[in-house]
Motif scaffolding. Sequence first.
Motif, PDB file in Angstrom:
ATOM      1  N   LEU A   1      60.147  46.647  37.146  1.00  0.00           N
ATOM      2  CA  LEU A   1      61.345  46.410  37.946  1.00  0.00           C
ATOM      3  C   LEU A   1      61.324  44.998  38.508  1.00  0.00           C
ATOM      4  O   LEU A   1      60.264  44.445  38.822  1.00  0.00           O
ATOM      5  CB  LEU A   1      61.429  47.427  39.084  1.00  0.00           C
ATOM      6  CG  LEU A   1      61.525  48.899  38.675  1.00  0.00           C
ATOM      7  CD1 LEU A   1      61.515  49.793  39.903  1.00  0.00           C
ATOM      8  CD2 LEU A   1      62.768  49.155  37.842  1.00  0.00           C
TER       9      LEU A   1
ATOM     10  N   SER B   1      57.594  50.291  39.825  1.00  0.00           N
ATOM     11  CA  SER B   1      57.196  50.738  38.495  1.00  0.00           C
ATOM     12  C   SER B   1      55.706  51.080  38.491  1.00  0.00           C
ATOM     13  O   SER B   1      55.248  51.888  37.680  1.00  0.00           O
ATOM     14  CB  SER B   1      57.507  49.663  37.453  1.00  0.00           C
ATOM     15  OG  SER B   1      57.043  48.396  37.864  1.00  0.00           O
TER      16      SER B   1
ATOM     17  N   ASN C   1      70.721  49.374  37.916  1.00  0.00           N
ATOM     18  CA  ASN C   1      69.595  48.975  37.074  1.00  0.00           C
ATOM     19  C   ASN C   1      69.017  47.619  37.476  1.00  0.00           C
ATOM     20  O   ASN C   1      69.710  46.610  37.481  1.00  0.00           O
ATOM     21  CB  ASN C   1      70.083  48.922  35.615  1.00  0.00           C
ATOM     22  CG  ASN C   1      68.931  48.807  34.629  1.00  0.00           C
ATOM     23  OD1 ASN C   1      67.776  48.832  35.005  1.00  0.00           O
ATOM     24  ND2 ASN C   1      69.272  48.696  33.359  1.00  0.00           N
TER      25      ASN C   1
ATOM     26  N   PHE D   1      57.378  49.254  31.275  1.00  0.00           N
ATOM     27  CA  PHE D   1      58.562  49.300  32.132  1.00  0.00           C
ATOM     28  C   PHE D   1      58.230  48.630  33.453  1.00  0.00           C
ATOM     29  O   PHE D   1      57.210  48.926  34.079  1.00  0.00           O
ATOM     30  CB  PHE D   1      58.992  50.748  32.375  1.00  0.00           C
ATOM     31  CG  PHE D   1      60.231  50.882  33.228  1.00  0.00           C
ATOM     32  CD1 PHE D   1      61.481  50.615  32.695  1.00  0.00           C
ATOM     33  CD2 PHE D   1      60.148  51.261  34.561  1.00  0.00           C
ATOM     34  CE1 PHE D   1      62.627  50.734  33.477  1.00  0.00           C
ATOM     35  CE2 PHE D   1      61.282  51.387  35.343  1.00  0.00           C
ATOM     36  CZ  PHE D   1      62.525  51.120  34.789  1.00  0.00           C
TER      37      PHE D   1
ATOM     38  N   HIS E   1      67.089  53.572  34.848  1.00  0.00           N
ATOM     39  CA  HIS E   1      65.669  53.500  35.182  1.00  0.00           C
ATOM     40  C   HIS E   1      64.885  54.684  34.618  1.00  0.00           C
ATOM     41  O   HIS E   1      65.407  55.789  34.473  1.00  0.00           O
ATOM     42  CB  HIS E   1      65.477  53.518  36.695  1.00  0.00           C
ATOM     43  CG  HIS E   1      65.787  52.204  37.332  1.00  0.00           C
ATOM     44  ND1 HIS E   1      65.532  51.948  38.644  1.00  0.00           N
ATOM     45  CD2 HIS E   1      66.331  51.077  36.837  1.00  0.00           C
ATOM     46  CE1 HIS E   1      65.911  50.728  38.946  1.00  0.00           C
ATOM     47  NE2 HIS E   1      66.413  50.179  37.863  1.00  0.00           N
ATOM     48  N   ARG E   2      63.632  54.420  34.370  1.00  0.00           N
ATOM     49  CA  ARG E   2      62.680  55.514  34.173  1.00  0.00           C
ATOM     50  C   ARG E   2      62.054  55.857  35.523  1.00  0.00           C
ATOM     51  O   ARG E   2      61.968  55.013  36.403  1.00  0.00           O
ATOM     52  CB  ARG E   2      61.587  55.089  33.191  1.00  0.00           C
ATOM     53  CG  ARG E   2      62.057  54.964  31.759  1.00  0.00           C
ATOM     54  CD  ARG E   2      60.868  54.683  30.863  1.00  0.00           C
ATOM     55  NE  ARG E   2      61.004  53.431  30.156  1.00  0.00           N
ATOM     56  CZ  ARG E   2      60.013  52.861  29.458  1.00  0.00           C
ATOM     57  NH1 ARG E   2      58.833  53.439  29.416  1.00  0.00           N
ATOM     58  NH2 ARG E   2      60.213  51.729  28.828  1.00  0.00           N
TER      59      ARG E   2
ATOM     60  N   GLU F   1      67.359  49.348  27.938  1.00  0.00           N
ATOM     61  CA  GLU F   1      67.548  50.511  28.807  1.00  0.00           C
ATOM     62  C   GLU F   1      68.545  50.201  29.924  1.00  0.00           C
ATOM     63  O   GLU F   1      68.451  49.173  30.580  1.00  0.00           O
ATOM     64  CB  GLU F   1      66.212  50.925  29.426  1.00  0.00           C
ATOM     65  CG  GLU F   1      65.227  51.478  28.425  1.00  0.00           C
ATOM     66  CD  GLU F   1      63.908  51.842  29.076  1.00  0.00           C
ATOM     67  OE1 GLU F   1      63.622  53.042  29.192  1.00  0.00           O
ATOM     68  OE2 GLU F   1      63.184  50.926  29.475  1.00  0.00           O
TER      69      GLU F   1
ATOM     70  N   ALA G   1      65.736  46.929  36.091  1.00  0.00           N
ATOM     71  CA  ALA G   1      64.611  46.794  35.176  1.00  0.00           C
ATOM     72  C   ALA G   1      64.576  45.371  34.624  1.00  0.00           C
ATOM     73  O   ALA G   1      65.610  44.736  34.411  1.00  0.00           O
ATOM     74  CB  ALA G   1      64.729  47.792  34.029  1.00  0.00           C
TER      75      ALA G   1
ATOM     76  N   ARG H   1      66.577  45.000  31.524  1.00  0.00           N
ATOM     77  CA  ARG H   1      67.962  45.465  31.553  1.00  0.00           C
ATOM     78  C   ARG H   1      68.848  44.521  30.734  1.00  0.00           C
ATOM     79  O   ARG H   1      68.616  43.308  30.706  1.00  0.00           O
ATOM     80  CB  ARG H   1      68.475  45.539  32.986  1.00  0.00           C
ATOM     81  CG  ARG H   1      68.597  44.197  33.681  1.00  0.00           C
ATOM     82  CD  ARG H   1      68.897  44.375  35.158  1.00  0.00           C
ATOM     83  NE  ARG H   1      69.045  43.088  35.846  1.00  0.00           N
ATOM     84  CZ  ARG H   1      68.029  42.347  36.271  1.00  0.00           C
ATOM     85  NH1 ARG H   1      66.785  42.769  36.071  1.00  0.00           N
ATOM     86  NH2 ARG H   1      68.249  41.201  36.899  1.00  0.00           N
TER      87      ARG H   1
ATOM     88  N   ARG I   1      71.543  58.691  31.109  1.00  0.00           N
ATOM     89  CA  ARG I   1      70.633  57.984  30.210  1.00  0.00           C
ATOM     90  C   ARG I   1      70.958  58.288  28.754  1.00  0.00           C
ATOM     91  O   ARG I   1      70.945  57.389  27.900  1.00  0.00           O
ATOM     92  CB  ARG I   1      69.190  58.381  30.526  1.00  0.00           C
ATOM     93  CG  ARG I   1      68.149  57.648  29.684  1.00  0.00           C
ATOM     94  CD  ARG I   1      66.740  58.061  30.049  1.00  0.00           C
ATOM     95  NE  ARG I   1      66.380  57.611  31.382  1.00  0.00           N
ATOM     96  CZ  ARG I   1      66.294  58.400  32.437  1.00  0.00           C
ATOM     97  NH1 ARG I   1      66.539  59.704  32.318  1.00  0.00           N
ATOM     98  NH2 ARG I   1      65.960  57.925  33.612  1.00  0.00           N
TER      99      ARG I   1
END
Length: 294
Positions: free
Chosen positions: A6, A133, A226, A4, A178-179, A175, A228, A231, A166
């Motif tokens: 960003l 991240s 988002n 993951f 975000h995680r 995804e 990511a 994304r 989520r």
Amino acid sequence: MSDFALDGAQLRRRVQRHAAHARAGNFLARESASRMAERLDLLRNQPQRILDLGCGTGEDLALLAARYPDAQCIGIDFAPAVLAQARPARGFADRLLRRARGPALLCADAAALPLARSSVQMLWSNLLLPAFSDPLPAFREMHRVLAVEGVLMFATLGPDTLRELRAAMPTAAGERVHRFIDMHDLGDTLVAAGFTEPVMDMERLTLTYTQLDDLLRDLRQAAATNVATTRPRGLAGKTGWQQARAAYERLRQDGRLPATIELVFGHAWKAAPKTTEDGRAVIRFERERRPLRG
């Protein structure tokens, strides 16, 4: 979270784009700042210089200045348009005499701080860490600028944050939420960066909304959408959004839709080094004090 990452450039653009809504969108930061301030009661040190890293529009700087009136406060943020709102208005006399009022404000990246080594005694970071991240480079810079026996205090978001959103969003294209890093992993990263005695705890909040669009608006105003690298580059389509809304609607209780926020609070210390930067051991000698005899 090795799988993951960003998009830092996209995050900066979004924060800049939504800078006009920065104060309206930081209600969660205000809540976490209040809870962080309660934890200051556990500390006995009186810092001479405090760094608010990720200071945004500056409300936490005012909180810290009130708490430590004799300390110099420094605010750093990576978004110029947001940082500009933290600058106090200056009158003609201030400009004429070049007087500086309020905290020093700098625009910089958290992983490359324009401060000298060991130059601050307290580092305050309120909801900055979700922008990373991998927080290790930022933690190393925080450790570098902290003085020995200085303290880092932070608040961030834990993995359960936005768990309802989520679960409701379609995942076929990637995804969409975000995680967030688990506090135990944060503790390990703090130690890897050189900090000692990390202490963390967690609180869960439940925000409620009359409709899903209100939650999405809050996320946009906070520039918390988002970014990511994985994304989806397009919308989920009409069917996908209808399914997501229906899934979220099934969570409604007493006429309200829930949104979980997991707040993680932590602090850690910078201890005296045991080795030099080239790996040599640091040996400390103390002068023996003998009583004078008449």
